[in-house]
Design a protein around this motif. Structure first.
Motif, PDB file in Angstrom:
ATOM      1  N   SER A  39       0.824  -1.205   0.000  1.00  0.00           N
ATOM      2  CA  SER A  39       0.000   0.000   0.000  1.00  0.00           C
ATOM      3  C   SER A  39       0.859   1.256   0.000  1.00  0.00           C
ATOM      4  O   SER A  39       1.831   1.358   0.728  1.00  0.00           O
ATOM      5  N   GLY A  40       0.500   2.191  -0.831  1.00  0.00           N
ATOM      6  CA  GLY A  40       1.142   3.497  -0.851  1.00  0.00           C
ATOM      7  C   GLY A  40       2.464   3.536  -1.582  1.00  0.00           C
ATOM      8  O   GLY A  40       3.174   2.545  -1.662  1.00  0.00           O
ATOM      9  N   PRO A  41       2.795   4.701  -2.126  1.00  0.00           N
ATOM     10  CA  PRO A  41       4.079   4.854  -2.806  1.00  0.00           C
ATOM     11  C   PRO A  41       5.226   4.930  -1.812  1.00  0.00           C
ATOM     12  O   PRO A  41       5.025   5.212  -0.638  1.00  0.00           O
ATOM     13  N   VAL A  42       6.408   4.684  -2.313  1.00  0.00           N
ATOM     14  CA  VAL A  42       7.614   4.793  -1.489  1.00  0.00           C
ATOM     15  C   VAL A  42       8.107   6.237  -1.570  1.00  0.00           C
ATOM     16  O   VAL A  42       8.353   6.750  -2.666  1.00  0.00           O
ATOM     17  N   PRO A  43       8.229   6.922  -0.428  1.00  0.00           N
ATOM     18  CA  PRO A  43       8.719   8.303  -0.474  1.00  0.00           C
ATOM     19  C   PRO A  43      10.212   8.342  -0.800  1.00  0.00           C
ATOM     20  O   PRO A  43      10.981   7.526  -0.307  1.00  0.00           O
ATOM     21  N   ALA A  92      34.833  -1.225   2.418  1.00  0.00           N
ATOM     22  CA  ALA A  92      34.251   0.100   2.144  1.00  0.00           C
ATOM     23  C   ALA A  92      33.154   0.401   3.163  1.00  0.00           C
ATOM     24  O   ALA A  92      32.443  -0.493   3.615  1.00  0.00           O
ATOM     25  N   PRO A  93      32.997   1.683   3.538  1.00  0.00           N
ATOM     26  CA  PRO A  93      31.937   2.022   4.484  1.00  0.00           C
ATOM     27  C   PRO A  93      30.551   1.825   3.871  1.00  0.00           C
ATOM     28  O   PRO A  93      30.342   2.112   2.697  1.00  0.00           O
ATOM     29  N   VAL A  94      29.641   1.329   4.696  1.00  0.00           N
ATOM     30  CA  VAL A  94      28.233   1.177   4.306  1.00  0.00           C
ATOM     31  C   VAL A  94      27.448   2.190   5.127  1.00  0.00           C
ATOM     32  O   VAL A  94      27.593   2.250   6.353  1.00  0.00           O
ATOM     33  N   ARG A  95      26.648   3.014   4.440  1.00  0.00           N
ATOM     34  CA  ARG A  95      25.947   4.113   5.098  1.00  0.00           C
ATOM     35  C   ARG A  95      24.433   3.922   5.068  1.00  0.00           C
ATOM     36  O   ARG A  95      23.892   3.305   4.144  1.00  0.00           O
ATOM     37  N   ALA A  96      23.764   4.509   6.053  1.00  0.00           N
ATOM     38  CA  ALA A  96      22.307   4.524   6.074  1.00  0.00           C
ATOM     39  C   ALA A  96      21.825   5.442   4.963  1.00  0.00           C
ATOM     40  O   ALA A  96      22.319   6.553   4.810  1.00  0.00           O
ATOM     41  N   VAL A  97      20.883   4.978   4.185  1.00  0.00           N
ATOM     42  CA  VAL A  97      20.340   5.759   3.073  1.00  0.00           C
ATOM     43  C   VAL A  97      19.526   6.939   3.590  1.00  0.00           C
ATOM     44  O   VAL A  97      19.551   8.028   3.014  1.00  0.00           O
ATOM     45  N   ALA A  98      18.805   6.719   4.688  1.00  0.00           N
ATOM     46  CA  ALA A  98      17.961   7.754   5.283  1.00  0.00           C
ATOM     47  C   ALA A  98      18.036   7.610   6.800  1.00  0.00           C
ATOM     48  O   ALA A  98      18.497   6.596   7.323  1.00  0.00           O
ATOM     49  N   SER A 141      13.790   3.114  -5.308  1.00  0.00           N
ATOM     50  CA  SER A 141      12.679   4.074  -5.252  1.00  0.00           C
ATOM     51  C   SER A 141      12.814   5.034  -4.072  1.00  0.00           C
ATOM     52  O   SER A 141      12.136   6.061  -4.030  1.00  0.00           O
ATOM     53  N   LEU A 142      13.696   4.726  -3.112  1.00  0.00           N
ATOM     54  CA  LEU A 142      13.958   5.646  -1.997  1.00  0.00           C
ATOM     55  C   LEU A 142      14.778   6.857  -2.424  1.00  0.00           C
ATOM     56  O   LEU A 142      14.788   7.881  -1.740  1.00  0.00           O
ATOM     57  N   LEU A 143      15.493   6.728  -3.537  1.00  0.00           N
ATOM     58  CA  LEU A 143      16.420   7.786  -3.940  1.00  0.00           C
ATOM     59  C   LEU A 143      15.742   8.799  -4.857  1.00  0.00           C
ATOM     60  O   LEU A 143      15.092   8.424  -5.830  1.00  0.00           O
ATOM     61  N   PRO A 144      15.917  10.094  -4.564  1.00  0.00           N
ATOM     62  CA  PRO A 144      15.369  11.125  -5.450  1.00  0.00           C
ATOM     63  C   PRO A 144      16.149  11.169  -6.767  1.00  0.00           C
ATOM     64  O   PRO A 144      17.274  10.664  -6.843  1.00  0.00           O
TER      65      PRO A 144
END
Length: 201
Positions: free
Chosen positions: A50-54, A94-100, A178-181
């Motif tokens: 349900s709902g789009p991914v922002p 390599a460093p792994v980072r939180a996307v949001a 889809s999380l990425l602008p």
């Protein structure tokens, strides 16, 4: 004696009358078996989440615009074949980072691989990164772009070192890209164009 004989005949007649019914339905689900027992649910088609991914992502998990080795391939059914995430090329260590921004909901090993999961703030979404040697613990708050671990040199399903990045809403898998602008995906910023033929105020 006569009453006993009549009773016996009546009983025999009832037995004979019900025998064809029993022979007509020999299955265990016949009239005497009661309601059929429910079997295991069959894996049906996936219901769309349900709902789009922002588009709340503010950083790639590794590097800046890393090569996507394998994209998201949604399965046709719950247990069907598919690729429930994207594989990003990354160097070991390599460093792994939180996307949001969010809160770490898991940091540990699953089936021999290091996994970090982050519940994204203000949403019902959760990202996963693997194989990762975690530098965070469950319950830690993380900002967008903050390091959550390093790429492990082994444990990946890729032919080269990579990070498998996943996105879930409850039990449904979604495309993490889809999380990425658009500006993070390399599609360029939006541009306003002049409207021709409209008089200026």
């Amino acid at each position: 004696m006569n009453a006993k004989r009549c009773g016996g005949l009546l009983l025999l007649l009832l037995i004979i009358m019900t025998m064809p019914v029993a022979w007509a339905d020999p299955s265990p689900s016949g009239p005497s078996a009661g309601p059929p027992s429910p079997g295991p649910p069959s894996p049906g088609p996936l219901t769309p989440p349900s709902g789009p991914v922002p588009a709340i992502g503010r950083a790639w998990p590794v590097g800046s615009r890393p090569p996507v080795l394998r994209g998201w391939e949604p399965p046709a059914t719950v247990y069907g074949r598919g690729h429930r995430g994207v594989d990003l090329a990354a160097a070991p260590g390599a460093p792994v980072r939180a996307v949001a921004a969010g809160r770490v909901s898991f940091a540990g090993r699953v089936a021999g691989r290091g996994v970090v999961s982050v519940e994204l703030a203000g949403t019902d979404l959760r990202t996963t990164y693997e194989p990762v040697a975690a530098t965070v613990r469950k319950g830690d708050e993380v900002a967008a772009g903050e390091q959550v671990g390093t790429v492990q040199p082994s444990g990946s399903h890729c032919t080269t070192t990579c990070v498998h990045w996943g996105l879930r809403r409850n039990e449904a898998y979604l495309d993490p890209l889809s999380l990425l602008p658009p500006w993070l995906l390399g599609r360029g910023p939006s541009r306003l164009l002049p409207v021709l033929g409209v008089p200026l105020p």
